[in-house]
Design a protein around this motif. Structure first.
Motif, PDB file in Angstrom:
ATOM      1  N   ASN A   1       0.826  -1.208   0.000  1.00 47.92           N
ATOM      2  CA  ASN A   1       0.000   0.000   0.000  1.00 47.92           C
ATOM      3  C   ASN A   1       0.861   1.259   0.000  1.00 47.92           C
ATOM      4  N   GLN A   2       1.956   1.218   0.759  1.00 49.72           N
ATOM      5  CA  GLN A   2       2.851   2.374   0.778  1.00 49.72           C
ATOM      6  C   GLN A   2       3.457   2.621  -0.593  1.00 49.72           C
ATOM      7  N   GLU A   3       3.875   1.560  -1.256  1.00 43.91           N
ATOM      8  CA  GLU A   3       4.478   1.710  -2.584  1.00 43.91           C
ATOM      9  C   GLU A   3       3.462   2.224  -3.601  1.00 43.91           C
ATOM     10  N   ILE A   4       2.245   1.705  -3.524  1.00 44.59           N
ATOM     11  CA  ILE A   4       1.194   2.188  -4.432  1.00 44.59           C
ATOM     12  C   ILE A   4       0.889   3.652  -4.140  1.00 44.59           C
ATOM     13  N   GLY A   5       0.829   4.008  -2.863  1.00 40.75           N
ATOM     14  CA  GLY A   5       0.555   5.387  -2.492  1.00 40.75           C
ATOM     15  C   GLY A   5       1.613   6.341  -3.011  1.00 40.75           C
ATOM     16  N   THR A   6       2.883   5.921  -2.950  1.00 43.20           N
ATOM     17  CA  THR A   6       3.966   6.750  -3.467  1.00 43.20           C
ATOM     18  C   THR A   6       3.806   6.962  -4.968  1.00 43.20           C
ATOM     19  N   THR A   7       3.408   5.911  -5.678  1.00 41.38           N
ATOM     20  CA  THR A   7       3.230   6.017  -7.125  1.00 41.38           C
ATOM     21  C   THR A   7       2.114   6.991  -7.482  1.00 41.38           C
ATOM     22  N   LEU A   8       1.044   6.981  -6.698  1.00 42.64           N
ATOM     23  CA  LEU A   8      -0.148   7.764  -7.040  1.00 42.64           C
ATOM     24  C   LEU A   8      -0.325   9.015  -6.190  1.00 42.64           C
ATOM     25  N   PHE A   9       0.654   9.332  -5.337  1.00 42.44           N
ATOM     26  CA  PHE A   9       0.592  10.537  -4.523  1.00 42.44           C
ATOM     27  C   PHE A   9      -0.606  10.522  -3.578  1.00 42.44           C
ATOM     28  N   ILE A  10      -0.854   9.408  -2.987  1.00 40.79           N
ATOM     29  CA  ILE A  10      -1.898   9.301  -1.985  1.00 40.79           C
ATOM     30  C   ILE A  10      -1.338   8.526  -0.806  1.00 40.79           C
ATOM     31  N   SER A  11      -2.037   8.534   0.305  1.00 37.41           N
ATOM     32  CA  SER A  11      -1.550   7.830   1.484  1.00 37.41           C
ATOM     33  C   SER A  11      -1.873   6.347   1.394  1.00 37.41           C
ATOM     34  N   ALA A  12      -1.169   5.557   2.201  1.00 36.24           N
ATOM     35  CA  ALA A  12      -1.426   4.116   2.242  1.00 36.24           C
ATOM     36  C   ALA A  12      -2.861   3.840   2.685  1.00 36.24           C
ATOM     37  N   ARG A  13      -3.384   4.687   3.565  1.00 38.17           N
ATOM     38  CA  ARG A  13      -4.768   4.514   4.026  1.00 38.17           C
ATOM     39  C   ARG A  13      -5.749   4.709   2.875  1.00 38.17           C
ATOM     40  N   THR A  14      -5.464   5.681   2.006  1.00 38.07           N
ATOM     41  CA  THR A  14      -6.330   5.917   0.860  1.00 38.07           C
ATOM     42  C   THR A  14      -6.250   4.759  -0.131  1.00 38.07           C
ATOM     43  N   VAL A  15      -5.055   4.181  -0.284  1.00 35.92           N
ATOM     44  CA  VAL A  15      -4.918   3.004  -1.137  1.00 35.92           C
ATOM     45  C   VAL A  15      -5.797   1.869  -0.606  1.00 35.92           C
ATOM     46  N   GLU A  16      -5.769   1.650   0.684  1.00 35.90           N
ATOM     47  CA  GLU A  16      -6.583   0.597   1.282  1.00 35.90           C
ATOM     48  C   GLU A  16      -8.069   0.853   1.045  1.00 35.90           C
ATOM     49  N   TRP A  17      -8.461   2.119   1.130  1.00 35.03           N
ATOM     50  CA  TRP A  17      -9.855   2.497   0.883  1.00 35.03           C
ATOM     51  C   TRP A  17     -10.245   2.178  -0.559  1.00 35.03           C
ATOM     52  N   HIS A  18      -9.376   2.486  -1.511  1.00 32.00           N
ATOM     53  CA  HIS A  18      -9.642   2.162  -2.917  1.00 32.00           C
ATOM     54  C   HIS A  18      -9.719   0.654  -3.123  1.00 32.00           C
ATOM     55  N   LEU A  19      -8.810  -0.078  -2.489  1.00 34.15           N
ATOM     56  CA  LEU A  19      -8.799  -1.535  -2.673  1.00 34.15           C
ATOM     57  C   LEU A  19     -10.082  -2.181  -2.147  1.00 34.15           C
ATOM     58  N   ARG A  20     -10.616  -1.650  -1.057  1.00 39.12           N
ATOM     59  CA  ARG A  20     -11.889  -2.199  -0.559  1.00 39.12           C
ATOM     60  C   ARG A  20     -12.986  -2.023  -1.603  1.00 39.12           C
ATOM     61  N   LYS A  21     -12.993  -0.874  -2.282  1.00 40.48           N
ATOM     62  CA  LYS A  21     -13.974  -0.655  -3.344  1.00 40.48           C
ATOM     63  C   LYS A  21     -13.719  -1.598  -4.518  1.00 40.48           C
ATOM     64  N   VAL A  22     -12.439  -1.795  -4.863  1.00 43.51           N
ATOM     65  CA  VAL A  22     -12.089  -2.698  -5.958  1.00 43.51           C
ATOM     66  C   VAL A  22     -12.548  -4.116  -5.644  1.00 43.51           C
ATOM     67  N   PHE A  23     -12.267  -4.578  -4.443  1.00 44.68           N
ATOM     68  CA  PHE A  23     -12.666  -5.939  -4.063  1.00 44.68           C
ATOM     69  C   PHE A  23     -14.177  -6.108  -4.149  1.00 44.68           C
ATOM     70  N   GLY A  24     -14.910  -5.071  -3.706  1.00 48.95           N
ATOM     71  CA  GLY A  24     -16.360  -5.150  -3.768  1.00 48.95           C
ATOM     72  C   GLY A  24     -16.870  -5.232  -5.197  1.00 48.95           C
ATOM     73  N   LYS A  25     -16.283  -4.417  -6.098  1.00 44.95           N
ATOM     74  CA  LYS A  25     -16.718  -4.432  -7.492  1.00 44.95           C
ATOM     75  C   LYS A  25     -16.354  -5.733  -8.193  1.00 44.95           C
ATOM     76  N   LEU A  26     -15.215  -6.307  -7.823  1.00 41.99           N
ATOM     77  CA  LEU A  26     -14.773  -7.544  -8.477  1.00 41.99           C
ATOM     78  C   LEU A  26     -15.336  -8.790  -7.805  1.00 41.99           C
ATOM     79  N   GLY A  27     -15.958  -8.619  -6.640  1.00 41.98           N
ATOM     80  CA  GLY A  27     -16.522  -9.763  -5.945  1.00 41.98           C
ATOM     81  C   GLY A  27     -15.474 -10.679  -5.352  1.00 41.98           C
ATOM     82  N   ILE A  28     -14.373 -10.113  -4.852  1.00 46.02           N
ATOM     83  CA  ILE A  28     -13.300 -10.907  -4.249  1.00 46.02           C
ATOM     84  C   ILE A  28     -13.031 -10.397  -2.843  1.00 46.02           C
TER      85      ILE A  28
END
Length: 925
Positions: A878-905
């Motif tokens: 999450n930290q590495e993804i956040g660095t790439t996208l200029f967001i915090s690791a917490r925000t990455v986790e928030w996005h991933l929860r949405k991704v998991f919900g949309k993908l059903g995983i």
């Protein structure tokens, strides 16, 4: 009973502010719920911003509240404001990724290292605030933002735009909507209503007031709370009660300042000197003020009248009742008085712990030129540069210039200040300083340095043609002085000339290359030597002669153990060498390495340019989803840094996909700008992409026109060369094969020089279009063999398509079905719908039954979510993804929860299969 001017809880402080306070309370409540919020409280001096922010910080319960105040005299001290904010959290630095941790430590002067990129520092602050907010919600209040040092203001503006899933609130109090705050939610604070103004005035009166005077004060104050509070202090009691009217109207700041000055007149002389001393010290360090006061012979009891009069407090920290009071105290003193207090503060400042502030005080204490102080400022400027504060360094150097006693030192300091302003992006100021430097008696080396700086300013400000000419002149001047520096300057001139295209006058690519070819050989050639030799040979000779030297330069660069800082130094020049060889695999590898290096060192202002090139080669290989992910990353970087949006990558993807409507809009946008030097590469790229689009759609006349514009005889080493295959195909298909002869010769000379399968395959495919019978058959098969050994599926699919079309036109319908079927399957799989439709129509013409297919995905993920999902699939934290996208690791986790919900995983382990099902991974050939 009068209001206590120091009591923030007093009701008069917030008269008429229910709506504004309510908005701040809602912000706090949102933060307490785990959301992020940003608000700029904007208003003129004295309108009550500080009082409102006081109520927020001292009366509203929230997890943690931090207060930062900009100080006018600290505006030139790099990261001073940011250090105020982050000082309580420095024990959390270990939680940050290593590059961010190192950048912040260097920025705060806690350790030595390379000058950190300002965006990497800002990203570190974002991560630090997110880390702290993980324990409890956090509200940061930044008062007097307009007086923050520029580096801190930029960093906090960045953070304000990158908060998402972090329970952090940022509230700015500012007189102005500065560049860093533009676009953020804003609340304008105006004056009190007439009734509110009367209520406030009544609360501060100590005696009777004539009704007419009362109404005039209310009217002239404009509802400004500070003015209302200070009017009674400024006017004689008999005037207030007698009704003889007020003096003529005076602007608010002037009237308020005069009120403060009258109050200063009522305190003893020693107290006034102590207040001046405190006004000259922006830190509020009471121990420092006491030490300096001792040097001036001021006793401790001198502070008592100031406190009793409500002017300033001398306790754990020294603080004034209002910033305007501090300003009035300082401005009212004579130059000699100011120099005396700065001298005392310099003497009381620890030279080891705070050398830069000591140097700044010594500079303001100097009665005239002082070489020792100027040298000290010069050292401080070097430290500011090392900490990533070019604007602060420039200010210190300009002050050093004023104090320079030795005329021989002035030119070097002028040039150093110009260079600092160049790095800070203050191009006009840099040019003014260069003009001053050039008016001095300069040594030849200094003149060459000034010319080089002029060229760099021109290049950085988008005037590539001027830059090429200036840099060529500077390089020639450097030749007898420093051959190595001359070579580097020639390389930069070469790059500027390439971007300038045909508009470079007095500094064309040919002129730069010819001059560079005359340089003597280096005894120990390095990367700069090999690149300059290769590129200048490419322009001054034929491709076959240049190819071995180009190959040597590319291979040497690929094998070299370069530091991260070398990537931006040599990047575009190495790209040009690889592209000239049609070695797109080497180009792609170099781009990947360069992008990784730029991410590592945090050079985010350079990263988008590399991502554009990487998007081009990735899309060209048929990896459209990977290219889309690169565009999403580039968009994230550009959004964070304020750079213009990428137009190249989305245009090429639209053209390859055959999306005529989208591509046409983008092409028109790129072609419709005002002609200017440095814009030629954009125009060439747009015409190349248009030719790709129109050839796919079968609009060959349009493709021929666009490709002809791209191949305009310029020495563009990228898109102009790529347009040659499009021109040959469009000319033949539009019934104008004679127009293809010249482009075919240039294509052959270029594409075959590097000995790559890509170049040989495209050359054979184009030559087959101009051939007949067995020769054409042989060339088509040769093209397919070469291209099948590359990763460039679009080019292979197009070779099959052209082969099948030729077979059908030869009357060999049965034979044509095999390559046409290969073409249709390949082009459909890639997502090139325009070319796939061409193949489908040809198949139908052979009598083949074929059902039209589409390449639409089933995903409802946004581009940002798709990129995060792909990065998480690749094992990035999450930290590495956040660095790439200029967001915090917490925000990455928030996005991933949405991704998991949309993908059903429910886990990262399922991402590979889920993304494949949704068509979000590029399909294998």
């Amino acid at each position: 009973m009068t209001a206590d001017p120091w009591h923030p809880d007093h009701e008069t402080e917030l008269i008429d502010r229910d709506i504004e306070l309510g908005r701040l309370l809602r912000l706090v409540e949102a933060v307490r719920r785990g959301e992020s919020r940003v608000l700029v409280v904007r208003g003129g001096p004295g309108v009550g911003k500080t009082a409102l922010l006081d109520r927020l910080t001292e009366r509203v319960p929230v997890g943690r509240v931090l207060r930062v105040t900009g100080v006018q005299s600290e505006m030139e001290l790099v990261f001073a404001g940011l250090h105020q904010l982050c000082a309580p959290f420095l024990d959390r630095l270990e939680a940050l990724p290593a590059p961010q941790r190192a950048a912040l430590r260097v920025a705060f002067g806690l350790s030595e290292g390379p000058s950190p990129d300002r965006f990497l520092v800002a990203l570190a602050v974002l991560g630090l605030l997110s880390e702290v907010a993980g324990d409890e919600p956090l509200v940061c209040v930044v008062d007097d933002h307009h007086w923050l040092d520029r580096a801190s203001a930029q960093a906090l503006g960045f953070v304000a735009r990158r908060l998402a899933a972090d329970p952090v609130g940022l509230v700015f109090g500012s007189r102005l909507t500065t560049e860093e705050l533009v676009g953020l939610p804003e609340m304008h604070l105006s004056g009190l209503s007439p009734q509110g103004a009367r209520t406030l005035l009544d609360s501060v009166l100590t005696g009777p007031l004539d009704t007419r005077i009362r109404e005039q004060i209310v009217a002239e104050s404009g509802g400004n709370p500070l003015a209302i509070r200070e009017f009674p202090q400024a006017l004689p009691r008999e005037l207030l009660a007698g009704g003889f009217g007020l003096p003529g109207a005076v602007t608010l700041p002037s009237r308020v300042e005069k009120s403060f000055l009258r109050q200063l007149d009522r305190v003893p002389e020693q107290t006034r000197r102590l207040l001046l001393l405190a006004a000259a010290d922006p830190t509020g360090d009471s121990a420092l003020v006491r030490r300096a006061a001792g040097q001036l012979g001021l006793p401790p009891q001198a502070a008592t009248p100031a406190t009793e009069a409500g002017l300033a407090r001398f306790s754990a920290r020294v603080s004034f009742r209002h910033p305007l009071l501090r300003s009035a105290v300082y401005r009212s003193a004579s130059v000699v008085e100011r120099q005396a207090v700065h001298r005392a503060l310099a003497g009381a400042t620890n030279p080891e712990a705070d050398p830069d502030r000591r140097a700044w005080h010594r500079a303001h204490a100097a009665p005239g030129p002082d070489e020792a102080v100027a040298a000290e400022l010069e050292y401080s400027a070097g430290r500011a540069q090392a900490r990533g504060g070019p604007a602060a360094a420039a200010a210190m150097l300009e002050k050093a210039i004023q104090l320079t006693a030795e005329p021989a030192r002035r030119p070097d300091r002028l040039l150093a200040a110009a260079q600092a302003h160049l790095k800070a992006g203050s191009y006009s100021t840099a040019l003014e300083l260069l003009a001053l430097a050039e008016a001095e008696p300069l040594r030849e080396e200094q003149r060459a340095r000034a010319g080089t700086l002029r060229g760099h300013v021109a290049f950085a400000s988008g005037r590539a043609g001027d830059a090429a000419r200036l840099l060529l002149q500077a390089a020639r001047r450097l030749e007898p002085l420093d051959v190595g520096l001359a070579r580097e300057t020639y390389l930069t001139a070469w790059l500027a000339a390439m971007f300038a295209g045909g508009r470079a006058i007095g500094g064309s690519l040919l002129e730069v290359s010819q001059a560079a070819r005359e340089l003597p050989r280096s005894r120990r050639p390095d990367q700069a030597d090999s690149l300059l030799d290769a590129l200048s040979l490419l322009i001054t000779s034929d491709p076959a002669t240049a190819a071995p030297v180009l190959r040597g330069a590319v291979d040497a660069m690929a094998a070299a153990d370069l530091t991260a800082a070398d990537a931006p130094r040599w990047g575009w020049l190495t790209h040009a060498a690889a592209v000239a060889l049609w070695d797109h695999d080497a180009w792609s590898s170099l781009l990947e390495r360069e992008a990784a290096a730029l991410r590592t060192i945090g050079a985010f202002d350079l990263l988008p340019v590399v991502l554009v090139a990487l998007t081009t080669v990735t899309a060209w290989s048929g990896e459209f989803t990977a290219a889309t992910a690169l565009i999403a990353e580039s968009d994230a970087v550009r959004e964070a840094t304020g750079a213009p949006a990428d137009t190249f990558g989305p245009l090429l993807l639209a053209a390859l996909r055959g999306d005529a409507e989208d591509a046409a809009e983008r092409i028109e946008a790129m072609l419709s700008g005002e002609p200017r030097t440095g814009r030629e590469p954009s125009v060439t790229y747009a015409n190349w992409a248009a030719a790709v689009l129109y050839n796919g759609l079968g609009r060959y006349d349009d493709a021929l026109a666009a490709a002809t514009h791209a191949d305009d005889g310029s020495r563009d080493l990228f898109a102009a060369r790529w347009a040659l295959p499009e021109l040959v195909e469009a000319a033949v298909r539009s019934g104008n094969p004679d127009l293809a002869a010249g482009p075919m010769a240039r294509l052959a000379a270029s594409a075959l020089s590097g000995g790559t399968d890509l170049g040989a395959g495209i050359e054979s495919r184009c030559r087959a279009l101009l051939s007949e019978g067995e020769k054409a058959e042989h060339l088509y098969r040769k093209a397919i063999d070469h291209l099948a050994r590359t990763r460039y599926r679009p080019e292979l699919g197009r070779a099959h398509l052209l082969h099948g079309e030729w077979l059908r036109r030869e009357g060999r319908r049965a034979d044509a079905r095999i390559p046409l079927r290969h073409a249709y399957d390949t082009l459909t799989a890639v997502g090139m719908d325009g070319y796939a439709e061409r193949a489908r129509r040809e198949l139908l013409a052979t009598g083949e039954t074929v059902r039209k297919r589409t390449t639409e995905t089933l995903s409802d993920l946004t581009p940002r979510e798709t990129l995060i999902a792909r990065l998480a699939r690749d094992g990035r934290t999450n930290q590495e993804i956040g660095t790439t996208l200029f967001i915090s690791a917490r925000t990455v986790e928030w996005h991933l929860r949405k991704v998991f919900g949309k993908l059903g995983i429910t886990s990262r382990r399922e991402l590979q299969a889920a993304l494949t099902r949704r068509g979000l991974l590029d399909r294998p050939s």
